[in-house]
Structure formats: structure tokens, C-alpha cells
Design a protein around this motif. Structure first.
Motif, PDB file in Angstrom:
ATOM      1  N   GLY A  69       2.901 105.308 -14.430  1.00  0.00           N
ATOM      2  CA  GLY A  69       1.804 104.464 -14.900  1.00  0.00           C
ATOM      3  C   GLY A  69       0.860 104.053 -13.786  1.00  0.00           C
ATOM      4  N   SER A  98      -9.026 101.443 -19.296  1.00  0.00           N
ATOM      5  CA  SER A  98      -8.188 100.781 -20.301  1.00  0.00           C
ATOM      6  C   SER A  98      -8.174 101.536 -21.623  1.00  0.00           C
ATOM      7  CB  SER A  98      -8.671  99.346 -20.519  1.00  0.00           C
ATOM      8  OG  SER A  98     -10.025  99.319 -20.948  1.00  0.00           O
ATOM      9  N   LEU A 101      -6.148 104.817 -21.343  1.00  0.00           N
ATOM     10  CA  LEU A 101      -4.712 104.568 -21.307  1.00  0.00           C
ATOM     11  C   LEU A 101      -4.181 104.102 -22.658  1.00  0.00           C
ATOM     12  CD1 LEU A 101      -4.382 102.790 -17.844  1.00  0.00           C
ATOM     13  CD2 LEU A 101      -3.345 104.974 -18.485  1.00  0.00           C
ATOM     14  N   ILE A 102      -4.843 103.117 -23.254  1.00  0.00           N
ATOM     15  CA  ILE A 102      -4.328 102.514 -24.481  1.00  0.00           C
ATOM     16  C   ILE A 102      -4.391 103.480 -25.657  1.00  0.00           C
ATOM     17  CG2 ILE A 102      -4.762 100.697 -26.186  1.00  0.00           C
ATOM     18  CD1 ILE A 102      -5.635  98.921 -23.829  1.00  0.00           C
ATOM     19  N   GLY A 106      -1.405 106.558 -22.388  1.00  0.00           N
ATOM     20  CA  GLY A 106      -0.232 105.687 -22.390  1.00  0.00           C
ATOM     21  C   GLY A 106       0.856 106.182 -23.324  1.00  0.00           C
ATOM     22  N   THR A 165       5.475 101.902 -23.791  1.00  0.00           N
ATOM     23  CA  THR A 165       4.054 102.260 -23.804  1.00  0.00           C
ATOM     24  C   THR A 165       3.194 101.078 -23.366  1.00  0.00           C
ATOM     25  OG1 THR A 165       4.379 103.890 -25.557  1.00  0.00           O
ATOM     26  CG2 THR A 165       2.158 103.022 -25.280  1.00  0.00           C
ATOM     27  N   ASP A 169       0.710 100.977 -20.149  1.00  0.00           N
ATOM     28  CA  ASP A 169      -0.708 100.613 -20.230  1.00  0.00           C
ATOM     29  C   ASP A 169      -1.068  99.526 -19.222  1.00  0.00           C
ATOM     30  OD1 ASP A 169      -0.940 102.426 -22.279  1.00  0.00           O
ATOM     31  OD2 ASP A 169      -0.839 100.934 -23.870  1.00  0.00           O
ATOM     32  N   VAL A 204      -5.281  98.865 -29.623  1.00  0.00           N
ATOM     33  CA  VAL A 204      -3.888  98.571 -29.275  1.00  0.00           C
ATOM     34  C   VAL A 204      -2.958  98.991 -30.403  1.00  0.00           C
ATOM     35  CG1 VAL A 204      -2.273  96.746 -28.630  1.00  0.00           C
ATOM     36  CG2 VAL A 204      -4.639  96.658 -27.803  1.00  0.00           C
ATOM     37  N   GLY A 207      -2.470 102.739 -30.497  1.00  0.00           N
ATOM     38  CA  GLY A 207      -1.546 103.191 -29.457  1.00  0.00           C
ATOM     39  C   GLY A 207      -0.099 102.936 -29.825  1.00  0.00           C
TER      40      GLY A 207
END
Length: 268
Positions: A69, A98, A101-102, A106, A165, A169, A204, A207
Motif C-alpha cells: 500500500g 485517493s 486507490l479507493i 485498493g 482494503t 487505501d 467508498v 470499493g
């Protein structure tokens, strides 16, 4: 005789047999998953087994998830900065890191790393128990091997994948901060402001949905391959365990990426 040989070598017939075999395998895996989920609630003793598997799948994966990560976030911060600076938009680095990744990296990278660390171990462990007749011994002792071996692993994966996860993130965003703010001089307030204004709950939630699906895929495929090691036609004994483990990792990674595309197409 020639006609029979022609039928056997007919590429259309071979494709049909392969397709039917593939569909049958998907059906077997789906029924395997349903049986595993049903047996999660078969006994209060399942909770102890689930906690043990959560420790193995979740806690023992913390280091590798954190390591991957932080470096993923740092790479995203570095590449994102030199891409955005060409358009005079380096202030959007926080949003770019962000959201990447999200929404995508992630859940996907977490699933792939857990597949390599825990999924392969699940397939190998259950496969060894199968070829050494330990699973048959459970049947003889009137212990359901699905409830004992498969259900706790599926339940633990469903619980651990979203949590890991989320950790991936957060650490990845901090890695982007280290690169963008500490090394390249972006204002830290701008970095976190862009994250706050760009990331919404739908991102979010999407994800976490992916992480949940990936957890189901990895645990089911890994347990299925190990549980059915004795049915392999390409090998026997220890070689069948190694082939089952390889098949579990490859299929889990492939289905993770395929399902990622399908879920993304529905979420966008």
C-alpha cells in the motif's frame, strides 16, 4: 472408423465440449459456495474457527498489505504529479491518488496479494488433507468437512477483505502524501482538501463492494480447488496438490480482474 475420427478431431465439437465443461465447472463452484455459506451458521462452534481463519487471512496479511500500500501510493503520487504538472493541475494530486486507490487499485491489489499469500495456502492445505485421506476421516467421524474446512474460510474472507482494503487505501493515500507533499512540495492542505471534496461515499461503497466480491471469489476458488484435488485428471498425489494450488491462484486472479470490470461497468 474415419467418420468417428473426424468427429473427435472436429474443432467445433472440441470447442463445444470445452464450453460445456467450463459451464459445468462454474455451476459446481457456485453450488460449492452456497453449501459453504449455508454451513457457516450450522453450529455456534463455527465462530471459533472463523476467528482462527480471520487471524490467518487478516492479521498475517497486515504487513504485506501495508508494504504494498505505501509503495503503491508513493508511485501514484510520483507518476500523478509529473502527469498533472504538464497541465498545471498538480493541486489535484490528492484527488487523483485517493480516487485511484479507493475505486480500483485498493480492492484489486489487496485481493491479488491475499490470493498469493493466503489463497494458495488454503488450496494447498485442503489439497494435502484430501490426498492423505484426512477429509475422508472427517466423514467417518461424522464431521462435515465443508463446515469444518470451507465455511470458516469463506466467512473470514468476507469479513477480512473489506477491512484490509480500507487499510490499503489509507496507507496508500499516506504514501501519496509522502511523495507529493514531502518530496515534491505540494501544499499539504491542498492535498487533503482535494481528497475531502473529491471522494464521496459512493466511491467508498463501490470499493467495499468489490472487496466483498473478491473475498468470495478468492476463498471459494481456493477451497474448491483444494477440496477437489483428487478429481484432477492431469496429475495425482503431491503433483495434483501443486497443480490445484497453481490453478487456484491463477483462476482467482483472472476472475478478480474480470469481476472488477463487470462491477465497475455497473457502478459507473
Amino acid at each position: 472408423m474415419q467418420q468417428q475420427t473426424g468427429i473427435q478431431t472436429n474443432p467445433v465439437a472440441a470447442l463445444g465440449r470445452s464450453t460445456i465443461s467450463f459451464v459445468n465447472s462454474l455451476g459446481d463452484i457456485f453450488l460449492f459456495f452456497l453449501e459453504g455459506v449455508r454451513l457457516i451458521f450450522s453450529s455456534p462452534k463455527q465462530l471459533t474457527k472463523i476467528i482462527r481463519q480471520m487471524y490467518f487471512i487478516g492479521s498475517k496479511s497486515l504487513f504485506v498489505i501495508s508494504l504494498i500500500g505505501i509503495f503503491t501510493g508513493m508511485v501514484l503520487g510520483l507518476q500523478g504529479y509529473y502527469t498533472l504538472v504538464k497541465f498545471g493541475s498538480e493541486g489535484l494530486l490528492g484527488a487523483a491518488v485517493s480516487l485511484t486507490l479507493i475505486r480500483e487499485l485498493g480492492p484489486v491489489l489487496t485481493a491479488i496479494m491475499i490470493t498469493g499469500r493466503a489463497g494458495s495456502s488454503m488450496a494447498a492445505e485442503i489439497g494435502v488433507m484430501r490426498i492423505s485421506d484426512q477429509i475422508d476421516a472427517l466423514d467417518v467421524m461424522d464431521i462435515n468437512p465443508m463446515a469444518y474446512l470451507v465455511s470458516p474460510r469463506i466467512a473470514a474472507s468476507i469479513l477480512c477483505f473489506p477491512l484490509l482494503t480500507a487499510l490499503f487505501d489509507v496507507i496508500g493515500i499516506l504514501g501519496g502524501y509522502l511523495t507529493g507533499v514531502t518530496m515534491l512540495g505540494i501544499n499539504s492542505g491542498v492535498y487533503f482538501y482535494r481528497i475531502d471534496t473529491s471522494v464521496v461515499m459512493a466511491d467508498v461503497a463501490g470499493g467495499f463492494v468489490k472487496a466483498l466480491v473478491f473475498g468470495i471469489i478468492v476463498s471459494t476458488i481456493s477451497c474448491y480447488q483444494g477440496f477437489n484435488t483428487h478429481k484432477r485428471t492431469d496429475s495425482v498425489g503431491p503433483e495434483s496438490v501443486s497443480n490445484s494450488t497453481t490453478a487456484a491462484v491463477v483462476l482467482s486472479c483472472v476472475l478478480t480482474l474480470v469481476s472488477d470490470y463487470v462491477i465497475t461497468s455497473f457502478l459507473l
